[in-house]
Write a protein that holds these residues in place. Structure first.
Motif, PDB file in Angstrom:
ATOM      1  N   GLN A  49      76.861  -0.558  64.947  1.00  0.00           N
ATOM      2  CA  GLN A  49      75.855   0.315  64.175  1.00  0.00           C
ATOM      3  C   GLN A  49      74.526   0.516  64.780  1.00  0.00           C
ATOM      4  O   GLN A  49      73.908   1.247  64.550  1.00  0.00           O
ATOM      5  N   HIS A  52      73.215   3.797  65.534  1.00  0.00           N
ATOM      6  CA  HIS A  52      72.552   4.886  64.364  1.00  0.00           C
ATOM      7  C   HIS A  52      71.470   4.514  64.153  1.00  0.00           C
ATOM      8  O   HIS A  52      71.316   3.260  63.836  1.00  0.00           O
ATOM      9  N   TYR A 209      79.404   9.120  60.375  1.00  0.00           N
ATOM     10  CA  TYR A 209      78.077   9.318  61.182  1.00  0.00           C
ATOM     11  C   TYR A 209      78.432   9.899  62.732  1.00  0.00           C
ATOM     12  O   TYR A 209      79.417   9.660  63.252  1.00  0.00           O
ATOM     13  N   SER A 211      75.770  10.117  65.964  1.00  0.00           N
ATOM     14  CA  SER A 211      74.186  10.042  66.419  1.00  0.00           C
ATOM     15  C   SER A 211      73.969  10.083  67.742  1.00  0.00           C
ATOM     16  O   SER A 211      74.951   9.865  68.729  1.00  0.00           O
ATOM     17  N   THR A 252      70.847  11.024  63.549  1.00  0.00           N
ATOM     18  CA  THR A 252      72.274  10.588  63.151  1.00  0.00           C
ATOM     19  C   THR A 252      72.575  11.722  62.117  1.00  0.00           C
ATOM     20  O   THR A 252      71.848  12.091  60.938  1.00  0.00           O
TER      21      THR A 252
END
Ligand SMILES: Cc1cc2nc3c(=O)[nH]c(=O)nc-3n(C[C@H](O)[C@H](O)[C@H](O)COP(=O)(O)OP(=O)(O)OC[C@H]3O[C@@H](n4cnc5c(N)ncnc54)[C@H](O)[C@@H]3O)c2cc1C
Length: 462
Positions: A49, A52, A209, A211, A252
């Protein structure tokens, strides 16, 4: 053994838990599957993660600084930014652009930088031993089958030392804390050892998502530092742009279900053009991309109810995303990890170390309770999207959703409402702050959401 505890996973939840446990126990072992570089922030596979946008709400900033004084300063010194939201953040809410209203502070920084700074501060404590490159593979129960008394681990690459009956090394401890995040295997480990798995409540709005980093252009007098164009159910596409260390922007894109944003470089900008406002597209169209886009799809809200287990083992608690994770778009995971660490600290305070294993059920309840407000915010917002899977909202939730629609409209322009709204959103104030007669009067006098989702005009300067 009374003196030794083990924490599994060195993400935000595990690091802060280790910090708190080291106040009460002579030895804390922190078991982490990754072997992260210690000298500088860097990507690591256990924290996907980190590619992001991450925002840390003011409540989280304060809690982390309380536990680890100086960490925020370190992040700021290395390029993190403390911004006013919405002051420095050009924010299109489901209603309209936020005006000049009071809000809350947010720490905006690379997740890799935050991870590194927190880990460095935690590992400076000589009571904490870090075992990087070491994977937890199961729990060890006592002969009476009443308690967890250790954990099986495997050094990645090779096994070593006192192999347990199921293979791997056994690390004994009076308390095992699982903080291995959303991929936690604890339900299966409990079942293997003969205990019940926790019930699970899950809401999935199928938010995806994508990004990408860009080179930030010179600050040519623009009136904003960051931007958030929110989607809404009739156009579920949005985007966040934040500054990062090294003169970069991280952008993002988010979208629900069939509106999932593309991960192909040539489609990224085109998607930005389809948002409710052209503001983000206009900001991006001239800037240089530095990386290809990266996607992420596992954004469901999921609560594993360890706090409801009828007969849980002594000596085992679960914290962080491993017990409750949220749709990340509301930016609450790290703050809830910090709230949980504080709850752990408070629960341990009246106990002697030897009393802790038998108190783990009480400790778990206090930890799990810290997720309740963020859970309510994330799930009731997600339930506005018709494709969200999960238990249907009850009548109270539906009434609150309608009320929150008007709160959002009022918060755009009314300082008295926006102050309370951001107090709740930053997890600083109780949601009841939005239900006082004074606030309700102001909120109920406002209009509903505009009928059309598009808001093409945007404030260039404020
Ligand atoms: C896309 C995305 C965006 C997000 N944005 C925000 C945001 O803006 N603001 C915010 O506050 N939160 C955000 N979050 C949530 C936030 O990242 C987490 O809630 C927070 O980091 C707490 O996570 P954790 O420590 O519980 O788990 P994690 O961060 O997942 O850490 C778990 C750790 O356990 C390790 N591990 C896993 N399995 C094992 C094993 N078997 N043995 C040993 N180690 C193991 C992993 O390597 C990892 O280091 C976002 C999350 C995602 C997915």
């Amino acid at each position: 053994m009374d003196d030794h505890v083990v924490v599994l996973g060195a993400g935000m939840a595990g690091l802060l838990a280790a910090r708190v446990l080291a106040e009460r126990f002579a030895r804390v072992t922190l078991v982490e599957r990754d072997a992260p570089a210690q000298d500088a922030p860097a990507f690591r596979p256990g924290l996907p993660q980190s590619r992001h946008v991450h925002v840390l709400w003011s409540r989280g900033v304060r809690l982390i600084d309380e536990l680890l004084p100086g960490v925020t300063g370190e992040v700021l010194a290395r390029g993190g930014r403390l911004l006013e939201s919405p002051g420095d953040l050009l924010w299109l809410s489901p209603a309209d652009w936020f005006g000049k209203v009071p809000g809350a502070q947010i720490l905006v920084a690379g997740r890799e930088l935050i991870d590194w700074a927190v880990r460095r501060a935690v590992l400076a404590d000589p009571r904490i031993t870090f075992r990087g490159g070491c994977e937890a593979t199961g729990l060890v129960a006592d002969a009476a089958h009443r308690a967890v008394v250790g954990v099986r681990v495997r050094d990645r690459g090779h096994d070593r030392g006192s192999a347990g009956p199921l293979g791997g090394e056994v690390v004994r401890a009076s308390l095992v804390v699982d903080a291995t995040g959303r991929t936690s295997k604890a339900p299966a480990w409990l079942a293997e050892a003969g205990w019940a798995r926790p019930d699970v409540t899950r809401y999935d709005s199928h938010l995806a998502y994508s990004s990408r980093y860009f080179r930030a252009p010179p600050h040519d007098g623009r009136a904003w530092e960051a931007m958030y164009v929110q989607g809404r159910p009739d156009l579920p596409r949005g985007a966040v742009l934040v500054p990062q260390d090294g003169g970069r922007w991280l952008v993002t894109l988010v979208g629900n279900g069939r509106h999932a944003p593309p991960t192909r470089a040539e489609e990224f900008l085109g998607y930005a053009r389809t948002l409710r406002s052209p503001a983000l597209y206009d900001a991006l169209r001239e800037v240089e991309p530095l990386t290809a886009p990266t996607g992420f799809r596992h954004t469901a809200n999921e609560w594993r109810h360890y706090e409801r287990l009828a007969d849980p083992p002594h000596g085992f608690v679960v914290i962080g995303d491993a017990t409750c994770r949220f749709n990340p778009v509301y930016g609450h995971g790290m703050t809830v990890a910090a709230l949980a660490a504080r709850a752990l600290r408070e629960a341990l305070a009246p106990l002697e170390p030897g009393e802790v294993p038998a108190a783990s059920r009480r400790i778990q309840r206090r930890i799990s309770a810290t997720a309740a407000v963020a859970w309510q915010i994330a799930t009731s917002e997600d339930l506005r999207y018709p494709e969200t899977e999960g238990p249907a909202p009850d009548r109270v939730t539906r009434v609150l959703q309608q009320y929150m629609t008007r709160v959002m409209v009022a918060a755009n322009t009314d300082p008295a409402v926006s102050g309370r709204f951001f107090g709740v959103l930053s997890l600083t104030e109780s949601p009841n702050a939005l239900l006082t007669p004074a606030v309700m009067l102001r909120v109920l006098s406002k209009w509903r959401l505009p009928a059309a989702p598009m808001t093409p005009d945007y404030p260039l300067s404020r």
